[in-house]
Design a protein around this motif. Structure first.
Motif, mmCIF file in Angstrom:
data_model
loop_
_atom_site.group_PDB
_atom_site.id
_atom_site.type_symbol
_atom_site.label_atom_id
_atom_site.label_comp_id
_atom_site.label_asym_id
_atom_site.label_seq_id
_atom_site.Cartn_x
_atom_site.Cartn_y
_atom_site.Cartn_z
ATOM 1 N N SER A 1 0.724 -1.216 -0.036
ATOM 2 C CA SER A 1 0.000 -0.199 0.049
ATOM 3 C C SER A 1 0.903 1.193 0.123
ATOM 4 O O SER A 1 0.327 2.193 -0.785
ATOM 5 C CB SER A 1 -0.998 -0.115 1.241
ATOM 6 O OG SER A 1 -0.213 -0.167 2.312
ATOM 7 N N ALA B 1 2.614 1.703 -3.630
ATOM 8 C CA ALA B 1 1.687 1.832 -4.476
ATOM 9 C C ALA B 1 1.098 3.220 -4.832
ATOM 10 O O ALA B 1 0.317 3.355 -5.486
ATOM 11 C CB ALA B 1 0.509 0.858 -4.202
ATOM 12 N N THR C 1 -1.764 -2.245 -9.725
ATOM 13 C CA THR C 1 -0.911 -1.141 -9.468
ATOM 14 C C THR C 1 0.065 -1.170 -10.508
ATOM 15 O O THR C 1 0.657 -2.030 -10.982
ATOM 16 C CB THR C 1 -0.348 -1.377 -8.063
ATOM 17 O OG1 THR C 1 -1.636 -1.810 -6.971
ATOM 18 C CG2 THR C 1 0.393 -0.213 -7.634
ATOM 19 N N LYS D 1 -6.516 -6.782 -8.031
ATOM 20 C CA LYS D 1 -6.363 -5.358 -8.064
ATOM 21 C C LYS D 1 -4.845 -4.940 -8.746
ATOM 22 O O LYS D 1 -4.007 -5.760 -8.561
ATOM 23 C CB LYS D 1 -5.921 -4.798 -6.447
ATOM 24 C CG LYS D 1 -5.471 -3.471 -6.370
ATOM 25 C CD LYS D 1 -5.028 -3.065 -4.727
ATOM 26 C CE LYS D 1 -4.743 -1.774 -4.517
ATOM 27 N NZ LYS D 1 -4.505 -1.322 -3.273
ATOM 28 N N THR E 1 6.251 5.564 -6.838
ATOM 29 C CA THR E 1 6.265 4.191 -7.444
ATOM 30 C C THR E 1 7.464 3.801 -8.321
ATOM 31 O O THR E 1 7.535 2.848 -8.984
ATOM 32 C CB THR E 1 5.138 4.102 -8.383
ATOM 33 O OG1 THR E 1 5.332 5.171 -9.434
ATOM 34 C CG2 THR E 1 3.702 4.238 -7.618
#
Length: 520
Positions: free
Chosen positions: A29, A32, A177, A175, A37
């Motif tokens: 988390s 991300a 990312t 999910k 990043t």
């Protein structure tokens, strides 16, 4: 039944594992967020090579991310970080091999005066597999802790290329990312190949499954003449399982073929049924719950046989199909998925590299991948020029009678230098361990392949016998340093050992003399 000590160990590993899972979620988390990043290095694949590369780069002060995700096998087996070697390869394989040798050792102990209360028939498979799995899970946890200690961001997610600097990470909840990196290393390894025949994926297992199997296998067919097939057939038989080995063409392709046939001959004499020149064409489940295998000979003749388990070991494919390599134009072999690289492990895209089993032309061995990963990180981030040397890599096949080798096979040496320029020194010998137990030593064999031209360097060394991996490792260092036949024969042996027979080699194949060792 799990004892108190085992329960304590499992509880301790579970608590540590949960703490690492919390670390993984937190880092996922944190890293991300849209503003944070970018990494100096992104490694796709958490096997031996990828982890070595990531940890080395992090030790050099670089910001590193590792993505690792394991798709379940067709039989539903899945595992954690660490790659093939830790989870479904070298480590559990060697432990199973050792377990099978223990049964044999207990039988032999009677010849040394030990009184055994009972004969060992079969182990408690569930207890054996649980013990091995607990150890593997402790290694999984250890890898995660090492990443945490080096501030490496760990993503339990698949990686797919968006462009040459951007990776889409997809976790188990789907999910997505985006992760960006200056340098990207592909180290995804490979997975077992399944034949395109009815019932293969539905009813057969592979080496991805056998070490995680909870129930005993029962009567087992192992399909494949690779080292994986021979090793699995060997330890299953050693564990008291009715085992048949089916070989399509030649055993141990790529290894010295004289040695390969000695290994298969020994396995046959040990009681493993060997079916040559045969392939499965259909696998189906019958009313009793067992499997019916239809196999075919080269002449088209078919046979039907029943087994409880069918284990496929017919080769591996690189795990590149979901990387979206086409998005960045990375060149790869369409037949096996392996990626083309140069001597610097660089793909045709300048900032993207590939190491380990996924790269074309690299030996599929854990220590090779580890070296490649460390060397690559140093070249990228520490001004190193050192390349990984892929020549003269020692290895061992952990069949019931072990086979260790380094360098060229006899066939390869003759093909490169010509039969008149190659001398083969060889010997059949009897290990002292086999004397009192009256074991067959017919396949205990050594040969050194020597270039005739001065200074007569050793081109290849092959050793079949007990503890061959331990024996060949030292000779691997010597051959790496340019060992010649004069230096080999001028070395004093350690008596009484099997390894001393290597330095005593003096009879050549060309002479036609009997190479059986008879004394000093």
């Amino acid at each position: 039944m799990i004892n108190i000590q085992s329960r304590f160990l499992m509880r301790k590993v579970f608590i540590r594992w949960r703490s690492v899972q919390c670390f993984s979620v937190k880092h996922f988390s944190d890293k991300a967020s849209p503003n944070n990043t970018w990494y100096d290095l992104v490694v796709i694949g958490g096997g031996s090579g990828g982890l070595a590369c990531a940890k080395e780069a992090a030790g050099l002060g670089k910001k590193v991310a590792v993505l690792d995700y394991v798709d379940p096998s067709p039989q539903g087996t899945h595992w954690d970080i660490g790659g093939t070697c830790v989870n479904v390869g070298c480590i559990p394989k060697k432990l199973m091999h050792h377990a099978s040798q223990m049964r044999h050792a207990v039988h032999c102990a009677k010849k040394y005066g030990w009184i055994a209360e009972t004969d060992l028939q079969k182990p408690n498979w569930n207890a054996l597999s649980n013990t091995i799995q607990q150890y593997v899970r402790s290694l999984n946890w250890g890898h995660k802790v090492q990443l945490m200690q080096r501030n490496v961001s760990y993503f339990n997610a698949k990686g797919q290329f968006v462009d040459n600097n951007t990776i889409k990470a997809i976790d188990k909840t789907k999910k997505e990312t985006l992760i960006c990196g200056d340098k990207i290393v592909i180290a995804v390894g490979g997975r077992p190949r399944f034949p395109l025949i009815p019932g293969a994926r539905e009813f057969c297992m592979s080496s991805d499954d056998v070490f995680w199997r909870k129930e005993p296998l029962g009567k087992t067919l192992v399909v494949g003449g690779s080292y994986v097939g021979l090793e699995c057939a060997g330890f299953l038989h050693g564990l008291g399982i009715d085992t048949t080995l089916m070989i399509r063409s030649i055993p141990l392709r790529g290894f010295d073929q004289q040695i390969a046939h000695l290994i298969v001959e020994h396995m046959h004499e040990e009681g493993i049924k060997i079916w040559n020149s045969q392939v499965p064409v259909q696998v189906s489940k019958i009313n009793s719950g067992s499997l019916e295998v239809i196999s075919q000979l080269n002449d088209g003749t078919t046979f039907a046989n029943g087994f409880d388990t069918v284990l496929l070991a017919i080769g591996r494919l690189a795990s590149t199909s979901e990387l979206n390599l086409q998005n960045v134009g990375i060149k790869f072999n369409e037949e096996n998925g392996k990626i083309f690289v140069d001597e610097f492990d660089m793909t045709n895209v300048g900032n993207i590299f590939a190491i380990g089993d996924v790269a074309v032309g690299r030996p599929e061995l854990t220590p090779v991948a580890i070296k490649a990963g460390k060397h690559l990180a140093r070249r990228l981030f520490d001004n190193s020029n050192e390349l990984t040397d892929y020549n003269n890599v020692p290895t061992t096949v952990f069949t019931p009678l072990e086979y260790g080798c380094i360098g060229m096979s006899e066939e390869a040496a003759i093909a490169e230098y010509g039969i008149d320029n190659v001398e083969v020194f060889h010997a059949f010998y009897k290990p002292l361990e086999y004397v009192l137990t009256e074991q067959s030593h017919k396949q205990c064999y050594i040969k050194a392949i020597v270039l005739c031209q001065s200074p007569q360097p050793i081109l290849g060394l092959h050793f079949v016998g007990p503890n061959s991996g331990e024996v060949v490792q030292g000779f691997g260092v010597a051959i790496k340093c340019g060992l010649t036949y004069a230096q080999l024969s001028g070395t004093t042996g350690i008596h009484p050992t099997c390894a001393e027979e290597i330095v005593k080699l003096h009879i050549t194949k060309r002479s036609g003399l009997d190479p059986t060792v008879t004394g000093c």
